[in-house]
Design a protein around this motif. Sequence first.
Motif, PDB file in Angstrom:
ATOM      1  N   SER A  68     -99.227 -67.238  16.038  1.00 55.02           N
ATOM      2  CA  SER A  68    -100.010 -68.117  15.169  1.00 55.02           C
ATOM      3  C   SER A  68     -99.699 -69.579  15.473  1.00 55.02           C
ATOM      4  N   ASP A  69    -100.749 -70.390  15.421  1.00 53.84           N
ATOM      5  CA  ASP A  69    -100.597 -71.827  15.643  1.00 53.84           C
ATOM      6  C   ASP A  69     -99.962 -72.457  14.401  1.00 53.84           C
ATOM      7  N   ASP A  72    -102.112 -76.793  12.651  1.00 56.35           N
ATOM      8  CA  ASP A  72    -103.555 -76.525  12.577  1.00 56.35           C
ATOM      9  C   ASP A  72    -104.349 -77.695  11.994  1.00 56.35           C
ATOM     10  N   ASN A  74    -104.753 -80.867  13.736  1.00 51.61           N
ATOM     11  CA  ASN A  74    -105.384 -81.689  14.763  1.00 51.61           C
ATOM     12  C   ASN A  74    -105.676 -80.845  16.000  1.00 51.61           C
ATOM     13  N   ALA A  78    -100.656 -78.144  19.190  1.00 50.65           N
ATOM     14  CA  ALA A  78    -100.472 -76.728  18.866  1.00 50.65           C
ATOM     15  C   ALA A  78     -98.998 -76.391  19.049  1.00 50.65           C
ATOM     16  N   GLN A 145    -110.137 -76.650  19.473  1.00 52.70           N
ATOM     17  CA  GLN A 145    -110.247 -76.363  18.048  1.00 52.70           C
ATOM     18  C   GLN A 145    -108.880 -76.539  17.391  1.00 52.70           C
ATOM     19  N   THR A 146    -108.883 -76.613  16.078  1.00 52.57           N
ATOM     20  CA  THR A 146    -107.633 -76.901  15.377  1.00 52.57           C
ATOM     21  C   THR A 146    -106.643 -75.751  15.440  1.00 52.57           C
ATOM     22  N   ILE A 147    -107.121 -74.533  15.523  1.00 56.10           N
ATOM     23  CA  ILE A 147    -106.249 -73.365  15.648  1.00 56.10           C
ATOM     24  C   ILE A 147    -106.416 -72.785  17.041  1.00 56.10           C
ATOM     25  N   GLU A 148    -105.324 -72.781  17.814  1.00 57.82           N
ATOM     26  CA  GLU A 148    -105.371 -72.345  19.206  1.00 57.82           C
ATOM     27  C   GLU A 148    -104.405 -71.189  19.447  1.00 57.82           C
ATOM     28  N   SER A 149    -104.539 -70.567  20.609  1.00 60.52           N
ATOM     29  CA  SER A 149    -103.592 -69.568  21.079  1.00 60.52           C
ATOM     30  C   SER A 149    -102.681 -70.212  22.117  1.00 60.52           C
TER      31      SER A 149
END
Length: 257
Positions: A68-69, A72, A74, A78, A145-149
């Motif tokens: 999980s990022d 979240d 900006n 990450a 995107q604000t949430i990345e892998s």
Amino acid sequence: MKHGQFQLAILSAGTIVALQLQFLTVFANTIRYSWSGQLVPSGEDDPWQIGEQGQPFALDLAVSSTASDLLDANVEFAAFDVDEARFVLGGDELLFSGNGNVDFTDNHAGLFDLLVFHGDFERLGQIIDIGSLTVLPMASFQFSQTIESPPLFPSTINLDRSACCGGLYTSIIAAGSAVRVVGEPASVGLWAASCLLIVVAPGGWKRGGKGVRVEKGSELFLVLPAVGTPRDKRGRSSLLGRSSFLCFAWPSAGAER
């Protein structure tokens, strides 16, 4: 990595051609980041007794690709927890005590990307937070995107000499040092796929709903809409008649390991 085996069968001459395919796919769910440098005391305190000149180190980190990022808010930042960290200092591997994370910055100041690690290690009964920073070529990884892998990107180099990150010890990474990124396979899946090329002469097909219905004895094939009717120079339908492709895939039983 893919390895294929093909089988070709004529189910009805000039009517239906079935193409069966098996392919081997590697699924990676762990990403390893590793680099090396020199660890030196930041001041006079030296609880690990590495000396004023310090000692060389090698760092190897394992992060789950589904982690999980932690940042979240900006797009450009990450961070992820580390599942495993190996820190070899002066030839001795130190015990990883936890609190490990990696922090990525995409396009810092329009000049480069950053990869930073922090984690606790123990030596001589002393648990100390160690930080290390690498300066990567811009666009080594890109966030949208604000949430990345966790990013998986080609191995690269540390662009400029970097020193990090305060505390009792400072890690120094020389310019040009290798930064290795490797995706480790966690499972290997064998998939099977079948494709049907339907070639139907005039009068041998029925249009029903959104597709083409082809009956062969007691069997019924529902395929994609016909892609067209090839014609000869006189405008007559060619021997191929109408044709369509339908492909579907499924995991082969007992293939994953």
